[in-house]
Design a protein around this motif. Structure first.
Motif, PDB file in Angstrom:
ATOM      1  N   TYR A 297       1.002  -1.107  -0.134  1.00  0.00           N
ATOM      2  CA  TYR A 297       0.150   0.182   0.039  1.00  0.00           C
ATOM      3  C   TYR A 297       1.058   1.329   0.016  1.00  0.00           C
ATOM      4  O   TYR A 297       2.125   1.199   0.684  1.00  0.00           O
ATOM      5  N   SER A 298       0.342   2.174  -0.800  1.00  0.00           N
ATOM      6  CA  SER A 298       0.913   3.651  -0.593  1.00  0.00           C
ATOM      7  C   SER A 298       0.378   4.657   0.146  1.00  0.00           C
ATOM      8  O   SER A 298      -0.981   4.443   0.368  1.00  0.00           O
ATOM      9  N   PRO A 299       1.019   5.714   0.840  1.00  0.00           N
ATOM     10  CA  PRO A 299       0.319   6.709   1.878  1.00  0.00           C
ATOM     11  C   PRO A 299      -0.847   7.124   1.024  1.00  0.00           C
ATOM     12  O   PRO A 299      -0.698   7.493  -0.257  1.00  0.00           O
ATOM     13  N   GLY A 300      -1.942   7.138   1.712  1.00  0.00           N
ATOM     14  CA  GLY A 300      -3.301   7.613   0.960  1.00  0.00           C
ATOM     15  C   GLY A 300      -3.975   6.900  -0.004  1.00  0.00           C
ATOM     16  O   GLY A 300      -5.113   7.228  -0.404  1.00  0.00           O
ATOM     17  N   GLN A 301      -3.609   5.638  -0.282  1.00  0.00           N
ATOM     18  CA  GLN A 301      -4.255   4.612  -1.270  1.00  0.00           C
ATOM     19  C   GLN A 301      -5.275   4.271  -0.661  1.00  0.00           C
ATOM     20  O   GLN A 301      -5.357   3.858   0.355  1.00  0.00           O
ATOM     21  N   ASN A 302      -6.449   4.345  -1.317  1.00  0.00           N
ATOM     22  CA  ASN A 302      -7.705   3.383  -0.907  1.00  0.00           C
ATOM     23  C   ASN A 302      -7.243   1.847  -0.570  1.00  0.00           C
ATOM     24  O   ASN A 302      -6.787   1.357  -1.649  1.00  0.00           O
ATOM     25  N   VAL A 303      -7.554   1.357   0.508  1.00  0.00           N
ATOM     26  CA  VAL A 303      -7.213  -0.055   0.535  1.00  0.00           C
ATOM     27  C   VAL A 303      -8.335  -1.021  -0.044  1.00  0.00           C
ATOM     28  O   VAL A 303      -9.469  -1.059   0.596  1.00  0.00           O
ATOM     29  N   GLU A 304      -8.118  -1.912  -0.950  1.00  0.00           N
ATOM     30  CA  GLU A 304      -8.928  -2.407  -1.774  1.00  0.00           C
ATOM     31  C   GLU A 304      -8.838  -4.038  -1.552  1.00  0.00           C
ATOM     32  O   GLU A 304      -9.748  -4.894  -1.674  1.00  0.00           O
TER      33      GLU A 304
END
Length: 80
Positions: A50-57
């Protein structure tokens, strides 16, 4: 079915689950909710999930001798 054979059936069902401590400790009815959506996926070492600010799907459950680490940035900008 007696208690001993029920325990054997339950133990066998747990052994068929992915080798993840959390998934193996879920009650059968809770695991049944997740099982249809689980899929195995290999990731390379040092792969960023995951990258910072990314929506976790997607949610990852590390299996076997694998490890996932998290880096969290505090409000003051320091990383933990």
């Amino acid at each position: 079915m007696n208690i001993s054979s029920q325990h054997t059936v339950a133990a066998a069902e747990i052994e068929r689950r992915p080798d993840n401590n959390l998934l193996r400790r879920l009650r059968p009815d809770d695991y049944a909710l997740l099982a249809p959506r689980l899929q195995g996926k290999e990731r390379a070492a040092n792969d960023l999930l995951y990258s910072p600010g990314q929506n976790v799907e997607l949610i990852y459950f590390p299996c076997g001798p694998n490890l996932v680490s998290y880096q969290v940035t505090n409000e003051d900008g320091r990383d933990v």
